[in-house]
Scaffold this motif. Structure first.
Motif, PDB file in Angstrom:
ATOM      1  N   ARG A 276      43.199  45.891  34.440  1.00  0.00           N
ATOM      2  CA  ARG A 276      42.248  46.149  33.378  1.00  0.00           C
ATOM      3  C   ARG A 276      42.399  45.144  32.237  1.00  0.00           C
ATOM      4  O   ARG A 276      43.516  44.796  31.846  1.00  0.00           O
ATOM      5  CB  ARG A 276      42.555  47.547  32.848  1.00  0.00           C
ATOM      6  N   LEU A 277      41.263  44.708  31.719  1.00  0.00           N
ATOM      7  CA  LEU A 277      41.265  43.845  30.538  1.00  0.00           C
ATOM      8  C   LEU A 277      41.098  44.703  29.292  1.00  0.00           C
ATOM      9  O   LEU A 277      40.422  45.733  29.327  1.00  0.00           O
ATOM     10  CB  LEU A 277      40.114  42.834  30.624  1.00  0.00           C
ATOM     11  N   ASN A 278      41.703  44.257  28.199  1.00  0.00           N
ATOM     12  CA  ASN A 278      41.544  44.942  26.918  1.00  0.00           C
ATOM     13  C   ASN A 278      40.441  44.231  26.134  1.00  0.00           C
ATOM     14  O   ASN A 278      40.672  43.165  25.560  1.00  0.00           O
ATOM     15  CB  ASN A 278      42.874  44.911  26.159  1.00  0.00           C
ATOM     16  N   PRO A 279      39.236  44.820  26.087  1.00  0.00           N
ATOM     17  CA  PRO A 279      38.078  44.128  25.499  1.00  0.00           C
ATOM     18  C   PRO A 279      38.284  43.768  24.028  1.00  0.00           C
ATOM     19  O   PRO A 279      37.905  42.679  23.598  1.00  0.00           O
ATOM     20  CB  PRO A 279      36.942  45.139  25.644  1.00  0.00           C
ATOM     21  N   LEU A 280      38.901  44.674  23.268  1.00  0.00           N
ATOM     22  CA  LEU A 280      39.084  44.410  21.837  1.00  0.00           C
ATOM     23  C   LEU A 280      40.049  43.253  21.624  1.00  0.00           C
ATOM     24  O   LEU A 280      39.857  42.409  20.749  1.00  0.00           O
ATOM     25  CB  LEU A 280      39.599  45.665  21.127  1.00  0.00           C
ATOM     26  N   HIS A 281      41.094  43.228  22.441  1.00  0.00           N
ATOM     27  CA  HIS A 281      42.080  42.164  22.302  1.00  0.00           C
ATOM     28  C   HIS A 281      41.487  40.818  22.701  1.00  0.00           C
ATOM     29  O   HIS A 281      41.712  39.810  22.035  1.00  0.00           O
ATOM     30  CB  HIS A 281      43.310  42.480  23.152  1.00  0.00           C
ATOM     31  N   GLN A 375      35.953  37.385  29.060  1.00  0.00           N
ATOM     32  CA  GLN A 375      34.792  37.949  28.369  1.00  0.00           C
ATOM     33  C   GLN A 375      33.648  38.177  29.362  1.00  0.00           C
ATOM     34  O   GLN A 375      32.962  39.198  29.304  1.00  0.00           O
ATOM     35  CB  GLN A 375      34.361  36.987  27.248  1.00  0.00           C
ATOM     36  N   HIS A 376      33.452  37.241  30.280  1.00  0.00           N
ATOM     37  CA  HIS A 376      32.413  37.400  31.299  1.00  0.00           C
ATOM     38  C   HIS A 376      32.663  38.642  32.139  1.00  0.00           C
ATOM     39  O   HIS A 376      31.739  39.384  32.475  1.00  0.00           O
ATOM     40  CB  HIS A 376      32.366  36.173  32.211  1.00  0.00           C
ATOM     41  N   LEU A 377      33.922  38.843  32.509  1.00  0.00           N
ATOM     42  CA  LEU A 377      34.242  40.001  33.349  1.00  0.00           C
ATOM     43  C   LEU A 377      34.058  41.308  32.583  1.00  0.00           C
ATOM     44  O   LEU A 377      33.846  42.354  33.183  1.00  0.00           O
ATOM     45  CB  LEU A 377      35.685  39.892  33.862  1.00  0.00           C
ATOM     46  N   ILE A 378      34.142  41.230  31.269  1.00  0.00           N
ATOM     47  CA  ILE A 378      33.942  42.425  30.455  1.00  0.00           C
ATOM     48  C   ILE A 378      32.451  42.697  30.258  1.00  0.00           C
ATOM     49  O   ILE A 378      31.978  43.812  30.460  1.00  0.00           O
ATOM     50  CB  ILE A 378      34.660  42.273  29.094  1.00  0.00           C
ATOM     51  N   ARG A 384      37.632  44.280  34.688  1.00  0.00           N
ATOM     52  CA  ARG A 384      38.891  44.125  35.427  1.00  0.00           C
ATOM     53  C   ARG A 384      38.959  42.738  36.037  1.00  0.00           C
ATOM     54  O   ARG A 384      37.927  42.159  36.382  1.00  0.00           O
ATOM     55  CB  ARG A 384      39.011  45.177  36.539  1.00  0.00           C
ATOM     56  N   VAL A 385      40.177  42.220  36.177  1.00  0.00           N
ATOM     57  CA  VAL A 385      40.378  40.984  36.936  1.00  0.00           C
ATOM     58  C   VAL A 385      40.858  41.365  38.331  1.00  0.00           C
ATOM     59  O   VAL A 385      41.663  42.284  38.493  1.00  0.00           O
ATOM     60  CB  VAL A 385      41.403  40.032  36.279  1.00  0.00           C
ATOM     61  N   ARG A 386      40.330  40.676  39.322  1.00  0.00           N
ATOM     62  CA  ARG A 386      40.752  40.926  40.710  1.00  0.00           C
ATOM     63  C   ARG A 386      41.078  39.602  41.383  1.00  0.00           C
ATOM     64  O   ARG A 386      40.319  39.113  42.209  1.00  0.00           O
ATOM     65  CB  ARG A 386      39.656  41.661  41.487  1.00  0.00           C
ATOM     66  N   PRO A 387      42.202  39.015  41.007  1.00  0.00           N
ATOM     67  CA  PRO A 387      42.548  37.714  41.594  1.00  0.00           C
ATOM     68  C   PRO A 387      42.960  37.846  43.053  1.00  0.00           C
ATOM     69  O   PRO A 387      43.324  38.932  43.507  1.00  0.00           O
ATOM     70  CB  PRO A 387      43.731  37.238  40.748  1.00  0.00           C
ATOM     71  N   THR A 388      42.895  36.734  43.741  1.00  0.00           N
ATOM     72  CA  THR A 388      43.408  36.667  45.107  1.00  0.00           C
ATOM     73  C   THR A 388      44.711  35.889  45.095  1.00  0.00           C
ATOM     74  O   THR A 388      44.779  34.796  44.527  1.00  0.00           O
ATOM     75  CB  THR A 388      42.407  35.962  46.039  1.00  0.00           C
ATOM     76  N   VAL A 389      45.730  36.467  45.709  1.00  0.00           N
ATOM     77  CA  VAL A 389      47.003  35.762  45.878  1.00  0.00           C
ATOM     78  C   VAL A 389      47.020  35.177  47.285  1.00  0.00           C
ATOM     79  O   VAL A 389      46.837  35.904  48.264  1.00  0.00           O
ATOM     80  CB  VAL A 389      48.203  36.712  45.684  1.00  0.00           C
ATOM     81  N   ILE A 415      48.030  35.968  25.152  1.00  0.00           N
ATOM     82  CA  ILE A 415      47.027  35.918  26.225  1.00  0.00           C
ATOM     83  C   ILE A 415      47.348  36.965  27.294  1.00  0.00           C
ATOM     84  O   ILE A 415      46.465  37.667  27.793  1.00  0.00           O
ATOM     85  CB  ILE A 415      46.976  34.516  26.858  1.00  0.00           C
ATOM     86  N   ARG A 416      48.637  37.086  27.622  1.00  0.00           N
ATOM     87  CA  ARG A 416      49.018  38.036  28.676  1.00  0.00           C
ATOM     88  C   ARG A 416      48.628  39.459  28.305  1.00  0.00           C
ATOM     89  O   ARG A 416      48.340  40.279  29.180  1.00  0.00           O
ATOM     90  CB  ARG A 416      50.527  37.951  28.942  1.00  0.00           C
ATOM     91  N   ALA A 417      48.611  39.755  27.028  1.00  0.00           N
ATOM     92  CA  ALA A 417      48.301  41.115  26.585  1.00  0.00           C
ATOM     93  C   ALA A 417      46.826  41.459  26.772  1.00  0.00           C
ATOM     94  O   ALA A 417      46.420  42.603  26.551  1.00  0.00           O
ATOM     95  CB  ALA A 417      48.712  41.298  25.125  1.00  0.00           C
ATOM     96  N   CYS A 418      46.014  40.483  27.168  1.00  0.00           N
ATOM     97  CA  CYS A 418      44.629  40.794  27.538  1.00  0.00           C
ATOM     98  C   CYS A 418      44.614  41.702  28.759  1.00  0.00           C
ATOM     99  O   CYS A 418      43.636  42.392  29.020  1.00  0.00           O
ATOM    100  CB  CYS A 418      43.839  39.522  27.837  1.00  0.00           C
ATOM    101  N   LEU A 419      45.696  41.674  29.527  1.00  0.00           N
ATOM    102  CA  LEU A 419      45.793  42.487  30.727  1.00  0.00           C
ATOM    103  C   LEU A 419      46.636  43.721  30.448  1.00  0.00           C
ATOM    104  O   LEU A 419      47.733  43.617  29.901  1.00  0.00           O
ATOM    105  CB  LEU A 419      46.423  41.667  31.856  1.00  0.00           C
TER     106      LEU A 419
END
Length: 638
Positions: A276-281, A375-378, A384-389, A415-419
């Motif tokens: 999950r992304l934190n939109p406010l952050h 921001q686009h994903l929000i 949410r981010v759904r990366p591929t490993v 930046i990490r706290a966006c997640l």
DNA sequence: GCACCAGGCGCG
DNA sequence: AAAGCGCGCCTGGTGC
């Protein structure tokens, strides 16, 4: 239009449907459309050739069942709108099933066909896909496959390619390149892809889309899935995937293959569920960085540079102001950060301009690489981010991460706290302590290094004091640390000096001290380099995994051996983690670190378990891990 | 206007 | 002859 027609049904699970994608066919696209016959799906495409043929759904299912009967499995591939799951324009378009001779393309937006696909996928005892995450995640989100059983039956041809021939580089493991290399003239996917790309280009659509690509210009979103070129393209991937599986599977060691499939399924949770992304952050950081970047832009403009992002402009201005700049490999003036950083304190124009440019770049990177995509994903997605490993995504065997790459988030700056974790959950993480040095000690068997590690002696401090004297500072230690790795990985004295920021004499002294202190480490590295020069091509890790050593670069060999071994330690940790109560949790591996989302009441226990999963011993060298404090938002590095 | 490359920079 | 290693993503510049 009736009043009820304006009521938009709530999207299922917060997702939008492909049916929502606005079709904005340009004049160019209409012209291309006139050249494309439309195939009614489901359609059969045969490797033997001939045009795609529309068939009844019943006939399509019979054909696919015939494949399962004769081949014992199904190759599967999907086409989507090209946007990530959760994005408002995400949608599953077609699903292709078949073997090396025949593929059936189904319309996944048709309820009857989708149901048929679901049944067929459930029936097959084995599934084959090229980069399975890209297929299983959309299929699971569309409700066409059950997650866990699907992974039990999956064989991924990317993993097959890497295991069957470790000398094949990562860049040659894309389906088209791999098909060309392995299948030769029998490959059908490269030509089909070229035809697809040509259709996109002719219609004025882009092929390389990303989360911010306008839906009206994305070929993947705009193209009619029934256009004959697209049906051929879709089917070709299945045909070649199946053929590749036939060729490559016999060359793979079953135990290693099972190991890789298990770890792939573990990391796929991240793609399926996401973080999950934190939109406010995100918005707050975006505001701050945007303001700061615009200030820096104005500052740079004061020196006559219209575009602070232009390296040629910056280089020309600095040269004009009297700065001396080294050359890039292609002969242009380098204005990279390591070049500019020492010029910061230059009095006058050079120093001021350098400071402003570096400031601009810092904020620009934060905005363009991290914050704007989030921001686009929000705004366009479900936040949410759904990366591929890619679990074997590099030539050394390390994992890589894309869309977005969560392995490159700034360690500082928030930046990490966006997640964040989901409500009621926390992020727990642990990282291996000094794993590269410990692996180096284990592989080389260096007596001194092993003793220093077990006794807790810091070799970097030791060398720093020897080189810089008893008053060596923390900065000196950090410089030495970089120098130690630089040396181990084949760096020469001038490079080390530049890297460490010391004189060549000091770098030479450091090298001498290291060689004297840990002679077995030095000779192990030198021995491996010489072996490669003499024709050795492989390094086998303790797990049985083989890393290919590049013939043209013997100096890379120690690094490859160490990186791959460290990767195997990470994999072993993940395999142990699978057996804990949180084995199904969303997790992100970051080379020497594992981040997991767990229920908040479990955070302490999970954190301890994670460390226990990571800690082990290699050739008598203890491999230790340290947990971070569980947190709701992903925290900056300590 | 798109694909491609180089340079730059974020991470381990 | 000598070379720290491994990635992904962004922009600017170029060429079609």
């Amino acid at each position: 239009m009736s009043a009820t027609a304006t009521v938009v049904a709530p999207p299922e699970e917060g997702l939008f449907s492909a049916a929502d994608v606005p079709v904005a066919r340009s004049r160019r696209a209409r012209v291309v459309g006139c050249t494309q016959s439309v195939v009614v799906l489901p359609a059969l495409v045969e490797r033997a050739g001939g045009p795609p043929r529309g068939v009844s759904l019943e006939r399509a299912c019979d054909l696919v069942r015939g494949v399962v009967g004769s081949w014992g499995g199904l190759a599967v591939d999907v086409e989507t709108t090209g946007y990530p799951v959760g994005h408002r324009w995400w949608g599953l378009r077609t699903v292709q099933l078949g073997d090396a001779q025949a593929a059936v393309v189904f319309d996944a937006t048709d309820a009857e066909q989708a149901q048929a696909v679901r049944v067929l996928l459930a029936e097959t005892p084995r599934l084959f896909a090229h980069s399975a995450v890209a297929d299983l995640v959309p299929l699971a989100h569309a409700g066409l496959i059950d997650w866990a059983p699907a992974w039990e039956r999956m064989v991924d041809t990317v993993l097959l390619a890497r295991l069957a021939d470790p000398s094949r580089s990562t860049t040659q493991c894309g389906l088209k390149q791999l098909a060309t290399a392995v299948l030769g003239s029998e490959a059908v996917s490269p030509a089909a892809d070229r035809a697809r790309a040509e259709v996109f280009a002719s219609a004025g659509w882009v092929s390389n889309t990303h989360v911010g690509t306008p839906v009206t210009t994305s070929g993947w979103a705009q193209v009619h899935p029934g256009w004959v070129t697209m049906v051929r393209y879709a089917a070709a991937d299945v045909l070649d995937t199946a053929a590749l599986a036939d060729r490559l599977l016999p060359g793979c060691e079953p135990v290693l293959l099972a190991r890789e499939h298990t770890v792939q399924a573990l990391t796929a949770r991240l793609t399926q569920v996401g973080l999950r992304l934190n939109p406010l952050h995100v918005q707050a950081l975006l505001d701050d960085h945007t303001t700061a970047r615009e200030q820096a832009r104005e500052h740079v403009r004061g020196f006559g540079i219209t575009n602070p992002g232009s390296a040629p402009q910056v280089g020309a201005a600095l040269l004009a102001a009297g700065a001396e700049l080294p050359m890039t490999p292609t002969g242009r003036a380098s204005v990279a950060a390591p070049v500019l950083e020492p010029l910061r304190d230059t009095p006058g124009v050079v120093g001021e301009l350098v400071a402003a440019v570096l400031d601009y770049r810092h904020h620009d990177t934060a905005i363009t690489t991290f914050l704007t995509p989030y921001q686009h994903l929000i705004t366009c997605g479900d936040g949410r981010v759904r990366p591929t490993v890619y679990t074997l995504g590099t030539d050394t065997g390390r994992m890589s991460c894309v869309r977005p790459n969560l392995q490159q988030l700034s360690r500082q700056g928030g930046i990490r706290a966006c997640l964040t974790a989901d409500p009621g959950h926390l992020l727990v993480s642990a990282d291996f302590t000094g794993v590269e040095l410990r692996v180096a000690a284990a592989l080389s068997g260096d007596t001194t290094l092993r003793r220093m590690i077990t006794e807790g002696v810091d070799i970097h401090w030791l060398i720093a004091r020897q080189v810089f004297g008893p008053t060596a500072t923390k900065a000196d230690r950090y410089a030495v640390k970089r120098g130690v790795f630089g040396r181990l990985y084949g760096g020469g004295v001038p490079t080390l000096a530049a890297q460490v920021g010391c004189t060549r004499a000091a770098a030479a002294a450091m090298v001498a001290t290291l060689d004297e202190m840990t002679p077995q480490l030095s000779s192990w590295a030198a021995g491996l380099r010489h072996a490669v020069s003499a024709g050795r091509r492989e390094f086998r890790t303790y797990s049985g995994a083989i890393v290919h050593l590049p013939a043209a670069f013997p100096h890379k060999a120690p690094n490859y051996a160490i990186q791959r071994t460290a990767r195997e330690l990470l994999v072993d940790a993940l395999l142990r983690w699978k057996m804990t109560p949180w084995g199904d949790a969303v997790l992100l591996p970051v080379h020497d670190e594992i981040l997991v989302m767990v229920p908040e009441t479990d955070a302490v226990a999970a954190s301890e378990a994670l460390v226990a999963c990571m800690e082990t011993e290699l050739n008598g060298v203890p491999i230790l891990a340290q947990a971070s404090e569980p947190s709701y938002a992903w925290a900056d590095a300590a």
